[in-house]
Design a protein around this motif. Structure first.
Motif, short mmCIF file in Angstrom:
data_model
loop_
_atom_site.label_atom_id
_atom_site.label_comp_id
_atom_site.label_asym_id
_atom_site.label_seq_id
_atom_site.Cartn_x
_atom_site.Cartn_y
_atom_site.Cartn_z
N ILE A 41 0.71 -1.13 0.09
CA ILE A 41 -0.23 -0.27 -0.35
C ILE A 41 0.76 1.26 0.43
N TYR A 42 0.50 1.79 -1.02
CA TYR A 42 1.37 3.80 -1.03
C TYR A 42 0.15 4.78 -0.62
N ARG A 43 0.01 5.30 0.28
CA ARG A 43 -0.86 6.21 0.69
C ARG A 43 -0.18 7.17 0.99
N PRO A 44 -0.96 8.62 0.58
CA PRO A 44 -1.25 10.16 1.05
C PRO A 44 -0.29 10.46 2.22
N PRO A 45 0.86 10.64 2.90
CA PRO A 45 2.05 11.32 3.52
C PRO A 45 1.12 11.76 4.81
N ILE A 46 -0.15 12.81 4.08
CA ILE A 46 -0.84 13.65 5.20
C ILE A 46 -2.50 12.79 5.33
N LEU A 47 -2.88 12.45 6.29
CA LEU A 47 -4.25 12.26 6.55
C LEU A 47 -4.54 12.47 5.98
N PRO A 48 -5.85 12.10 4.78
CA PRO A 48 -7.15 12.45 4.79
C PRO A 48 -8.11 13.20 5.34
N THR A 49 -8.55 14.68 4.50
CA THR A 49 -9.62 14.88 5.34
C THR A 49 -10.78 14.87 4.15
N GLN A 50 -11.00 14.60 3.19
CA GLN A 50 -12.02 13.47 2.13
C GLN A 50 -11.60 12.06 1.14
N ASN A 51 -12.32 11.79 0.45
CA ASN A 51 -11.83 10.33 0.16
C ASN A 51 -11.05 11.12 -1.32
N CYS A 52 -10.68 9.01 -0.89
CA CYS A 52 -9.57 8.70 -2.18
C CYS A 52 -10.18 8.17 -3.01
N ARG A 53 -8.50 8.85 -4.17
CA ARG A 53 -9.23 7.80 -5.11
C ARG A 53 -8.59 6.66 -4.08
N LEU A 54 -9.03 5.81 -5.42
CA LEU A 54 -8.34 4.07 -5.68
C LEU A 54 -7.56 3.33 -6.94
N LEU A 55 -5.74 2.94 -7.16
CA LEU A 55 -5.57 2.49 -7.60
C LEU A 55 -5.26 0.80 -8.15
N LEU A 56 -5.42 0.24 -8.41
CA LEU A 56 -5.19 -0.89 -7.71
C LEU A 56 -4.07 -1.60 -9.36
N CYS A 57 -2.76 -1.51 -8.94
CA CYS A 57 -1.93 -2.55 -9.42
C CYS A 57 -1.36 -3.55 -9.78
N LEU A 58 -1.58 -4.22 -10.91
CA LEU A 58 -0.99 -5.08 -10.99
C LEU A 58 0.25 -5.83 -11.21
N ASP A 59 0.72 -6.81 -11.04
CA ASP A 59 2.38 -6.64 -11.03
C ASP A 59 2.86 -6.35 -10.34
N PRO A 80 -2.88 18.24 -4.46
CA PRO A 80 -2.61 17.94 -2.55
C PRO A 80 -4.09 17.68 -2.25
N SER A 81 -5.28 18.42 -3.32
CA SER A 81 -6.52 18.00 -2.52
C SER A 81 -6.96 16.56 -3.63
N ARG A 82 -6.20 16.05 -3.41
CA ARG A 82 -7.26 15.08 -4.63
C ARG A 82 -6.48 13.37 -4.53
N PRO A 83 -6.32 13.16 -2.94
CA PRO A 83 -5.46 12.23 -2.42
C PRO A 83 -6.10 10.83 -3.37
N VAL A 84 -4.83 9.99 -3.50
CA VAL A 84 -5.15 8.49 -3.76
C VAL A 84 -4.21 7.50 -3.36
N VAL A 85 -4.92 6.04 -3.19
CA VAL A 85 -4.46 5.66 -2.33
C VAL A 85 -3.90 3.88 -3.12
N VAL A 86 -2.61 3.59 -3.57
CA VAL A 86 -2.06 2.51 -4.73
C VAL A 86 -1.96 1.44 -4.04
N VAL A 87 -2.48 0.08 -4.38
CA VAL A 87 -2.29 -0.55 -3.89
C VAL A 87 -1.94 -2.01 -5.14
#
Length: 282
Positions: A41-59, A80-87
Motif C-alpha cells: 500500500i502506498y498512501r498519502p503522507p497526510i491524513l486525508p480529510t476527504q475520500n481518496c481515489r483508488l489505483l490497483l496495480c497488478l505486478d 494535494p487536494s485529490r489524494p489517491v491510495v495505490v495498491v
C-alpha cells in the motif's frame, strides 16, 4: 492504535512538508487462489480529510523498479487536494493467474484468472474499503497492468466496470489467443479483440488508456511493418472507438518512442496515465 499511528505519521509529514507516500506491506489470505497474496500500500503522507481515489496495480512487485514512491511524491505535490491510495498486488504464477476470465488461451494458460479477479473483487476491495476512506464510485477507481498484467487489467475492468471504472494497459499482451497461430489469418483468434468485436456496444461507463513502446518487441506476424505490440494495441483502440468510446477522455493511446518492454519505460510513462485519469469530466 492503527489510527493514532496513521495520525502521528501524517502530522510529521505535514510539519516536514514531505510528500513521500507511506508504504506498508500486508498479506491477505485468498480462498479463491488458495494462497496468501502480498499487497503493498502506498498512501498519502497526510491524513486525508476527504475520500481518496483508488489505483490497483497488478505486478505490484515491480513498482519499486518503476520508482512508484518518486512518482507519487510528485503526484501528491501536484494534486494535494485529490489524494489517491495505490495498491500493488504482487504476482505469483502469472501465466495461470493472469489472462481472460473464463477464457483460457489455446494452451490452457490463464486458468486461474477468474479466481484472481474474484480475489480482487470479493476479498481485496472490501478489505481496502474497511481500512481507508475511499470514494465508492467506480469512476474514482482504476486498475493498471503491465504486459500480461495489462491484458488481465483490461479484462477485469471490462467485466467489473461497476466496481472499477478505468484501466491502464501498459504494453498489454493483447495477442492472447483462443487458437494456435494461423499464418493465413495472422490476426485471428485474439480473445480480447474478439469479445470486444462481439459486443453490441460498450455500454459500460469505462475509460481506457492504452500504451505501447516502439521497442516493445521485434515481431511482425502479418508483415505490415508494425510490430505486434503496437498493432494489437491500436487494433483494440479501433474496436473500442467503433463500439462507442469515441472521446479522448474515454479512450486514449500513447506510443512511447524507444519505449521497451520493461518497468523502466512503464515508470516513465506512469505520470501520463495519472494525469489522464485525473481529468475532471464525468
Amino acid at each position: 492504535m492503527h489510527y493514532f499511528r496513521f495520525l502521528s505519521q501524517s502530522l510529521g509529514a505535514l510539519f516536514r512538508g514531505d510528500h513521500r507516500p507511506i508504504v506498508r506491506n500486508y498479506r491477505l489470505s485468498s480462498r479463491e487462489l488458495g494462497r496468501k497474496v502480498k499487497v503493498t500500500i502506498y498512501r498519502p503522507p497526510i491524513l486525508p480529510t476527504q475520500n481518496c481515489r483508488l489505483l490497483l496495480c497488478l505486478d505490484g512487485q515491480d513498482l519499486p523498479r518503476m520508482d512508484m514512491q518518486g512518482i507519487l511524491r510528485s503526484h501528491y505535490r501536484k494534486y494535494p487536494s485529490r489524494p489517491v491510495v495505490v495498491v500493488g498486488i504482487h504476482a505469483a504464477d502469472r501465466i495461470r493467474e493472469y489472462g481472460t476470465a473464463g477464457r483460457p488461451d489455446y494452451q490452457g494458460r490463464g486458468d486461474q484468472s477468474t479466481a484472481h479477479q474474484q480475489f480482487i473483487i470479493q476479498r481485496l476491495l472490501p478489505w481496502l474499503e474497511g481500512r481507508y476512506q475511499l470514494w465508492p464510485a467506480a469512476k474514482y477507481r482504476a486498475t493498471i497492468g503491465f504486459s500480461l498484467g495489462g491484458l488481465h487489467a483490461f479484462d477485469l475492468v471490462w467485466h467489473h466496470s461497476n466496481r472499477l471504472g478505468s484501466v491502464g494497459v501498459f504494453s498489454g499482451a493483447l495477442w492472447w489467443r483462443s487458437a494456435t497461430f494461423d499464418e493465413d489469418q495472422p490476426d485471428a483468434n485474439r480473445i480480447v479483440h474478439d469479445y470486444v468485436k462481439a459486443a453490441t456496444k460498450v455500454t459500460r461507463n469505462i475509460r481506457v488508456w492504452l500504451m505501447a513502446g516502439t521497442e516493445d518487441e521485434k515481431e511482425d506476424r502479418n508483415n505490415n511493418g508494425i510490430i505486434d505490440a503496437i498493432d494489437d494495441t491500436i487494433g483494440l483502440q479501433a474496436l473500442l472507438r467503433a463500439k462507442g468510446l469515441k472521446s479522448d477522455f474515454r479512450l486514449s493511446y500513447h506510443e512511447e518512442i524507444d519505449g521497451r518492454h520493461e518497468p523502466a519505460t512503464w515508470g516513465e510513462v506512469m505520470p501520463r496515465f495519472l494525469d489522464w485519469w485525473y481529468q475532471n469530466k464525468t
